[in-house]
Write a protein that holds these residues in place. Structure first.
Motif, PDB file in Angstrom:
ATOM      1  N   GLU A 185       3.831   3.781  -9.675  1.00  0.00           N
ATOM      2  CA  GLU A 185       3.313   4.923 -10.456  1.00  0.00           C
ATOM      3  C   GLU A 185       3.924   6.226  -9.927  1.00  0.00           C
ATOM      4  OE1 GLU A 185      -1.223   4.248 -11.676  1.00  0.00           O
ATOM      5  OE2 GLU A 185      -0.835   3.699  -9.604  1.00  0.00           O
ATOM      6  N   HIS A 186       4.017   6.318  -8.608  1.00  0.00           N
ATOM      7  CA  HIS A 186       4.602   7.508  -7.984  1.00  0.00           C
ATOM      8  C   HIS A 186       6.051   7.712  -8.452  1.00  0.00           C
ATOM      9  CE1 HIS A 186       5.880  10.317  -4.902  1.00  0.00           C
ATOM     10  NE2 HIS A 186       6.755   9.435  -4.441  1.00  0.00           N
ATOM     11  N   SER A 187       6.829   6.655  -8.414  1.00  0.00           N
ATOM     12  CA  SER A 187       8.236   6.744  -8.821  1.00  0.00           C
ATOM     13  C   SER A 187       8.358   7.113 -10.301  1.00  0.00           C
ATOM     14  CB  SER A 187       8.936   5.397  -8.579  1.00  0.00           C
ATOM     15  OG  SER A 187       8.855   5.059  -7.217  1.00  0.00           O
TER      16      SER A 187
ATOM     17  N   TRP B  81       9.326  17.330  -7.515  1.00  0.00           N
ATOM     18  CA  TRP B  81       8.817  16.298  -8.433  1.00  0.00           C
ATOM     19  C   TRP B  81       8.184  15.164  -7.635  1.00  0.00           C
ATOM     20  CZ3 TRP B  81      14.243  16.561 -10.981  1.00  0.00           C
ATOM     21  CH2 TRP B  81      14.288  17.627 -11.888  1.00  0.00           C
ATOM     22  N   ASP B  82       8.814  14.816  -6.517  1.00  0.00           N
ATOM     23  CA  ASP B  82       8.293  13.778  -5.624  1.00  0.00           C
ATOM     24  C   ASP B  82       6.888  14.172  -5.142  1.00  0.00           C
ATOM     25  OD1 ASP B  82       7.927  11.925  -3.571  1.00  0.00           O
ATOM     26  OD2 ASP B  82       9.575  12.657  -2.331  1.00  0.00           O
ATOM     27  N   ASP B  83       6.757  15.386  -4.666  1.00  0.00           N
ATOM     28  CA  ASP B  83       5.468  15.842  -4.121  1.00  0.00           C
ATOM     29  C   ASP B  83       4.364  15.863  -5.184  1.00  0.00           C
ATOM     30  OD1 ASP B  83       6.339  16.233  -1.523  1.00  0.00           O
ATOM     31  OD2 ASP B  83       7.029  18.278  -1.930  1.00  0.00           O
TER      32      ASP B  83
ATOM     33  N   LEU C 145      14.305   6.493  -8.253  1.00  0.00           N
ATOM     34  CA  LEU C 145      14.696   5.558  -7.184  1.00  0.00           C
ATOM     35  C   LEU C 145      14.594   6.154  -5.782  1.00  0.00           C
ATOM     36  CD1 LEU C 145      17.879   4.231  -9.058  1.00  0.00           C
ATOM     37  CD2 LEU C 145      15.672   3.061  -8.821  1.00  0.00           C
ATOM     38  N   HIS C 146      14.020   7.348  -5.652  1.00  0.00           N
ATOM     39  CA  HIS C 146      14.126   8.060  -4.367  1.00  0.00           C
ATOM     40  C   HIS C 146      13.509   7.296  -3.196  1.00  0.00           C
ATOM     41  CE1 HIS C 146      10.070   9.451  -5.502  1.00  0.00           C
ATOM     42  NE2 HIS C 146       9.874   9.626  -4.199  1.00  0.00           N
ATOM     43  N   ASP C 147      12.497   6.466  -3.464  1.00  0.00           N
ATOM     44  CA  ASP C 147      11.828   5.749  -2.361  1.00  0.00           C
ATOM     45  C   ASP C 147      12.269   4.296  -2.242  1.00  0.00           C
ATOM     46  OD1 ASP C 147      10.263   7.638  -1.050  1.00  0.00           O
ATOM     47  OD2 ASP C 147       8.600   7.448  -2.463  1.00  0.00           O
ATOM     48  N   ILE C 148      13.302   3.891  -2.933  1.00  0.00           N
ATOM     49  CA  ILE C 148      13.628   2.456  -2.992  1.00  0.00           C
ATOM     50  C   ILE C 148      13.951   1.887  -1.602  1.00  0.00           C
ATOM     51  CG2 ILE C 148      16.123   2.622  -3.521  1.00  0.00           C
ATOM     52  CD1 ILE C 148      15.454   0.341  -5.664  1.00  0.00           C
TER      53      ILE C 148
ATOM     54  N   ASP D 271       0.837  -1.191   0.000  1.00  0.00           N
ATOM     55  CA  ASP D 271       0.000   0.000   0.000  1.00  0.00           C
ATOM     56  C   ASP D 271       0.877   1.249   0.000  1.00  0.00           C
ATOM     57  OD1 ASP D 271      -2.644   0.043  -0.139  1.00  0.00           O
ATOM     58  OD2 ASP D 271      -2.997   0.504   1.974  1.00  0.00           O
ATOM     59  N   TYR D 272       0.455   2.277  -0.746  1.00  0.00           N
ATOM     60  CA  TYR D 272       1.133   3.564  -0.648  1.00  0.00           C
ATOM     61  C   TYR D 272       0.258   4.403   0.263  1.00  0.00           C
ATOM     62  CZ  TYR D 272       3.604   7.773  -2.207  1.00  0.00           C
ATOM     63  OH  TYR D 272       4.338   8.935  -2.275  1.00  0.00           O
ATOM     64  N   ILE D 273       0.622   4.401   1.548  1.00  0.00           N
ATOM     65  CA  ILE D 273      -0.238   4.938   2.610  1.00  0.00           C
ATOM     66  C   ILE D 273      -0.786   6.326   2.273  1.00  0.00           C
ATOM     67  CG2 ILE D 273      -0.247   5.735   5.027  1.00  0.00           C
ATOM     68  CD1 ILE D 273      -0.096   2.767   4.843  1.00  0.00           C
TER      69      ILE D 273
END
Ligand SMILES: [Fe+2]
Length: 206
Positions: A36-38, A178-180, A60-63, A26-28
């Motif tokens: 999709e977010h990445s 970009w992340d946000d 890769l920021h959330d890997i 889940d993407y809380i």
């Protein structure tokens, strides 16, 4: 460490598998998947004509949320604190220190220092932006507000000033933006495979 073509290809397979498998979680608090977010973050970097290291960092920021690591500790909170309509039960709002875990993981695989610095920065930038701009905090998701407590909270004025002297300051903030923004439901963006040649090229160049 010079990687062979075969090792670079195997490394990309490993990284892609971590991203795809991680996406099943889940993407809380968000209506899109982590993958999709990445991909949306990477697409924004590409559209802004960022260099390849920056595009890969956005991808890769959330890997660090998905790698299996002995030091993975969940940031736990009550579900009803994220969504008032949710039942009262303990949920995770992410992995403590996922930005450092991710940067270390990528460094071990042979990604460049710049990629790792940018991956590691996305939580410090959140602390910077919440300290500098109170409105930024208001715009965070419930889960992101809660995880901020685990991440050390907003930067103080001294920390803000210090952060602004960082040579990568502008780029770090840009990656975070970009992340946000990478939370758009049903947005069509290039798929993960489209980043394979870039990632192989990057790994072979180190
Ligand atoms: Fe993210």
């Amino acid at each position: 460490m010079k990687l062979s073509q075969k090792l670079a290809e195997d490394t990309v397979d490993t990284v892609f598998k971590v991203l795809v498998d991680g996406s099943k979680q889940d993407y809380i608090g968000e209506k899109i998947s982590q993958l999709e977010h990445s991909l949306q973050a990477a697409c924004s970097a590409q559209e802004a004509k960022a260099d390849e290291e920056t595009i890969l960092a956005a991808l890769l920021h959330d890997i660090g949320q998905f790698t299996t690591s002995a030091d993975h500790k969940q940031m736990l909170c009550d579900a009803s604190d994220v969504d008032p309509s949710a039942p009262k039960k303990q949920i995770s709002v992410g992995i403590t220190g996922h930005e450092r875990i991710g940067a270390q993981y990528l460094s071990n695989l042979g990604f460049s220092e710049k990629v790792c610095i940018l991956v590691e920065s996305h939580v410090p930038v959140k602390r910077y932006l919440t300290g500098k701009y109170p409105d930024y905090y208001d715009g965070l998701s419930g889960a992101s507000k809660l995880s901020l407590k685990y991440q050390g909270g907003p930067y103080t004025q001294d920390q803000i000033e210090q952060f602004e002297t960082d040579p990568f300051f502008k780029l770090k903030v840009q990656v975070r933006q970009w992340d946000d923004a990478a939370k758009v439901v049903d947005l069509q963006v290039p798929n993960l495979e489209s980043y394979r040649p870039m990632m192989i090229r990057h790994l072979l160049a180190q």
